[in-house]
Motif scaffolding. Structure first.
Motif, mmCIF file in Angstrom:
data_model
loop_
_atom_site.group_PDB
_atom_site.id
_atom_site.type_symbol
_atom_site.label_atom_id
_atom_site.label_comp_id
_atom_site.label_asym_id
_atom_site.label_seq_id
_atom_site.Cartn_x
_atom_site.Cartn_y
_atom_site.Cartn_z
ATOM 1 N N GLY A 57 5.314 45.314 70.187
ATOM 2 C CA GLY A 57 4.615 44.171 69.562
ATOM 3 C C GLY A 57 3.079 44.724 69.900
ATOM 4 O O GLY A 57 2.067 44.124 70.228
ATOM 5 N N TRP A 60 0.609 45.799 67.658
ATOM 6 C CA TRP A 60 0.126 44.947 66.950
ATOM 7 C C TRP A 60 -0.756 43.668 68.058
ATOM 8 O O TRP A 60 -2.262 43.381 67.630
ATOM 9 C CB TRP A 60 1.250 44.224 66.347
ATOM 10 C CG TRP A 60 0.991 43.009 65.862
ATOM 11 C CD1 TRP A 60 0.083 42.545 64.327
ATOM 12 C CD2 TRP A 60 2.161 41.989 65.163
ATOM 13 N NE1 TRP A 60 0.203 41.394 63.916
ATOM 14 C CE2 TRP A 60 1.921 41.494 63.673
ATOM 15 C CE3 TRP A 60 4.134 41.873 65.798
ATOM 16 C CZ2 TRP A 60 2.913 40.709 63.096
ATOM 17 C CZ3 TRP A 60 4.543 41.008 65.192
ATOM 18 C CH2 TRP A 60 3.875 40.780 63.752
ATOM 19 N N GLU A 63 -4.069 45.444 69.078
ATOM 20 C CA GLU A 63 -5.121 45.265 68.105
ATOM 21 C C GLU A 63 -6.264 44.290 67.375
ATOM 22 O O GLU A 63 -7.409 43.746 67.761
ATOM 23 C CB GLU A 63 -4.810 45.962 66.388
ATOM 24 C CG GLU A 63 -5.500 45.746 65.347
ATOM 25 C CD GLU A 63 -6.591 47.047 65.753
ATOM 26 O OE1 GLU A 63 -7.437 47.005 64.096
ATOM 27 O OE2 GLU A 63 -6.669 47.569 66.393
ATOM 28 N N LYS A 206 5.973 37.585 65.002
ATOM 29 C CA LYS A 206 6.499 36.916 62.843
ATOM 30 C C LYS A 206 7.119 36.359 63.371
ATOM 31 O O LYS A 206 6.590 35.530 61.769
ATOM 32 C CB LYS A 206 7.904 38.218 63.244
ATOM 33 C CG LYS A 206 8.161 39.460 63.874
ATOM 34 C CD LYS A 206 7.238 40.729 62.299
ATOM 35 C CE LYS A 206 8.118 39.974 60.958
ATOM 36 N NZ LYS A 206 7.759 41.312 60.168
ATOM 37 N N LEU A 237 -4.125 41.976 60.052
ATOM 38 C CA LEU A 237 -2.732 42.379 61.231
ATOM 39 C C LEU A 237 -1.767 41.849 60.316
ATOM 40 O O LEU A 237 -0.473 42.388 60.998
ATOM 41 C CB LEU A 237 -2.980 41.109 62.049
ATOM 42 C CG LEU A 237 -4.195 41.116 63.577
ATOM 43 C CD1 LEU A 237 -4.221 39.973 63.918
ATOM 44 C CD2 LEU A 237 -3.982 42.188 63.997
ATOM 45 N N PHE A 239 1.670 43.123 58.113
ATOM 46 C CA PHE A 239 2.664 44.509 58.634
ATOM 47 C C PHE A 239 2.337 45.575 57.165
ATOM 48 O O PHE A 239 2.396 46.393 57.792
ATOM 49 C CB PHE A 239 3.732 44.176 58.361
ATOM 50 C CG PHE A 239 4.756 45.700 58.673
ATOM 51 C CD1 PHE A 239 5.844 46.214 59.717
ATOM 52 C CD2 PHE A 239 5.254 45.932 56.952
ATOM 53 C CE1 PHE A 239 5.959 47.100 59.464
ATOM 54 C CE2 PHE A 239 5.636 47.163 56.911
ATOM 55 C CZ PHE A 239 6.536 47.867 57.908
ATOM 56 N N MET A 242 -1.277 47.080 58.733
ATOM 57 C CA MET A 242 -1.250 47.930 59.961
ATOM 58 C C MET A 242 -0.183 49.608 59.690
ATOM 59 O O MET A 242 -0.721 50.078 59.973
ATOM 60 C CB MET A 242 -0.736 46.504 60.917
ATOM 61 C CG MET A 242 -1.247 45.727 61.762
ATOM 62 S SD MET A 242 -2.496 46.261 62.927
ATOM 63 C CE MET A 242 -1.411 46.792 64.039
ATOM 64 N N THR A 248 -3.964 52.435 63.819
ATOM 65 C CA THR A 248 -3.301 51.805 64.061
ATOM 66 C C THR A 248 -1.851 52.277 64.227
ATOM 67 O O THR A 248 -0.882 51.882 64.939
ATOM 68 C CB THR A 248 -3.597 50.715 64.141
ATOM 69 O OG1 THR A 248 -2.451 50.415 62.373
ATOM 70 C CG2 THR A 248 -4.477 49.692 64.534
ATOM 71 N N VAL A 270 3.901 52.898 62.991
ATOM 72 C CA VAL A 270 4.805 50.644 61.743
ATOM 73 C C VAL A 270 5.728 51.013 61.248
ATOM 74 O O VAL A 270 5.963 51.854 60.080
ATOM 75 C CB VAL A 270 2.780 50.897 61.748
ATOM 76 C CG1 VAL A 270 3.701 48.783 60.580
ATOM 77 C CG2 VAL A 270 2.164 49.596 62.792
ATOM 78 N N GLY A 273 9.400 46.770 61.927
ATOM 79 C CA GLY A 273 8.028 45.531 62.003
ATOM 80 C C GLY A 273 9.596 44.743 61.559
ATOM 81 O O GLY A 273 9.119 43.340 60.888
#
Length: 314
Positions: A57, A60, A63, A206, A237, A239, A242, A248, A270, A273
């Motif tokens: 992560g 994630w 960012e 999550k 941000l 999923f 991203m 990213t 990504v 996730g």
């Protein structure tokens, strides 16, 4: 990448009281000069560090942190690759093996710097141990992280032509594979109540992204003053965002890789996730063996996986 056991110039004995001489540390072969440069690295007062094991992560959280310390500059975030806005400290050396240039991306970065590293506590700059800089640590269930590392390694060429099950069998055959992972996280878990350390997990991100955003913004003293900014953060941000955000997905990083099999088969950075996604990708016997090894290390450290992942936190 061949690795070997390494010994740092000194250990963070002021942070954790233990027999550091028994701490087995692994890094790329012939890296002594680079690790010494890192050990002696000069820091700036406003440097912020994100430290994780790979595929936990990191991007994630990275960012989110970049947006917080850059006053929610969403346009700036979308205009430049994250790897250039927030360098992975070891990356240049791992690609070029040239100590002279290795720390240049970090040194040339304008303040405030957000610096990413996958190094364990004892191999990070000794100045960090003075407790003057903020450090954010993110952990993830190791089995999910290993699966994600496999697909990442296929894109970078290191695992091209190898199945996930072959890769994971190699992990299971590696001496101390579980110890290395758990010690990396447990050392930062022990520091989780220090005012300069923010410890969290992929699983918590999550479960409650809004809550983590609020907590880390308070930690960095970067309050989110209005609901509109929070909603924009949550969307940016997410999923879905991203996954489609080219800045990213480490496309710049992938383009630098020199491996002969790099980019022959690519997977999205990504990718899924998910929490516990390993359960439908690894074989039951692989999961059982990995968990048995991990549980033995956890027992030795007097900690549980639930604690390291903050699963019992409200």
């Amino acid at each position: 990448m061949e690795r070997e056991q390494v010994t740092p110039r000194s250990y963070p004995t002021n942070l954790i009281d233990k027999d550091w001489s028994n701490r087995k540390l692994m890094f790329r072969k012939n890296s002594e000069k680079f690790l010494n440069l890192v050990h002696d690295m000069k820091l700036r007062d406003d440097d912020v560090w994100i430290v994780t094991l790979p595929k936990c992560g990191t991007t994630w959280m990275q960012e989110l942190l970049w947006l917080l310390i850059n006053d929610f500059d969403f346009d700036g975030a979308l205009a430049k690759d994250l790897e250039l806005r927030s360098p992975y400290m070891e990356f240049d050396f791992l690609i070029y093996a040239d100590e002279e240039r290795s720390l240049r991306p970090v040194e040339e970065l304008k303040s405030p710097r957000l610096i990413k590293s996958h190094l364990p506590l004892a191999l990070l700059p000794s100045k960090l141990w003075e407790r003057k800089n903020k450090v954010i640590y993110v952990f993830r269930n190791p089995l999910d992280a290993w699966v994600s590392r496999y697909y990442h390694g296929v894109s970078f060429g290191y695992h091209y032509g190898k199945s996930l099950h072959q890769y994971f069998d190699e992990i299971l055959a590696t001496e101390g594979f579980a110890t290395e992972i758990i010690e990396h996280a447990h050392e930062f878990y022990q520091l989780r109540n220090e005012p300069w350390v923010f410890y969290t997990s992929f699983e918590r991100l999550k479960k409650d992204l809004r809550g983590v955003i609020n907590d880390v913004s308070s930690f960095l003293e970067k309050p989110i003053s209005d609901q509109q900014t929070m909603e924009r953060l949550l969307k940016h941000l997410s999923f879905e965002e991203m996954k489609k955000n080219t800045t990213t997905n480490h496309l710049w990083e992938l383009a630098q890789v020199k491996h002969k099999n790099a980019r022959k088969e690519t997977h999205p950075f990504v990718r899924r996730g998910e929490v516990n996604g390993f359960k439908d990708e690894l074989l039951p016997e692989q999961i059982e063996k990995a968990n048995a090894c991990i549980k033995a290390v956890l027992k030795n450290k007097s900690v549980t996986m639930e604690e390291l992942l903050l699963l019992n936190n409200p």
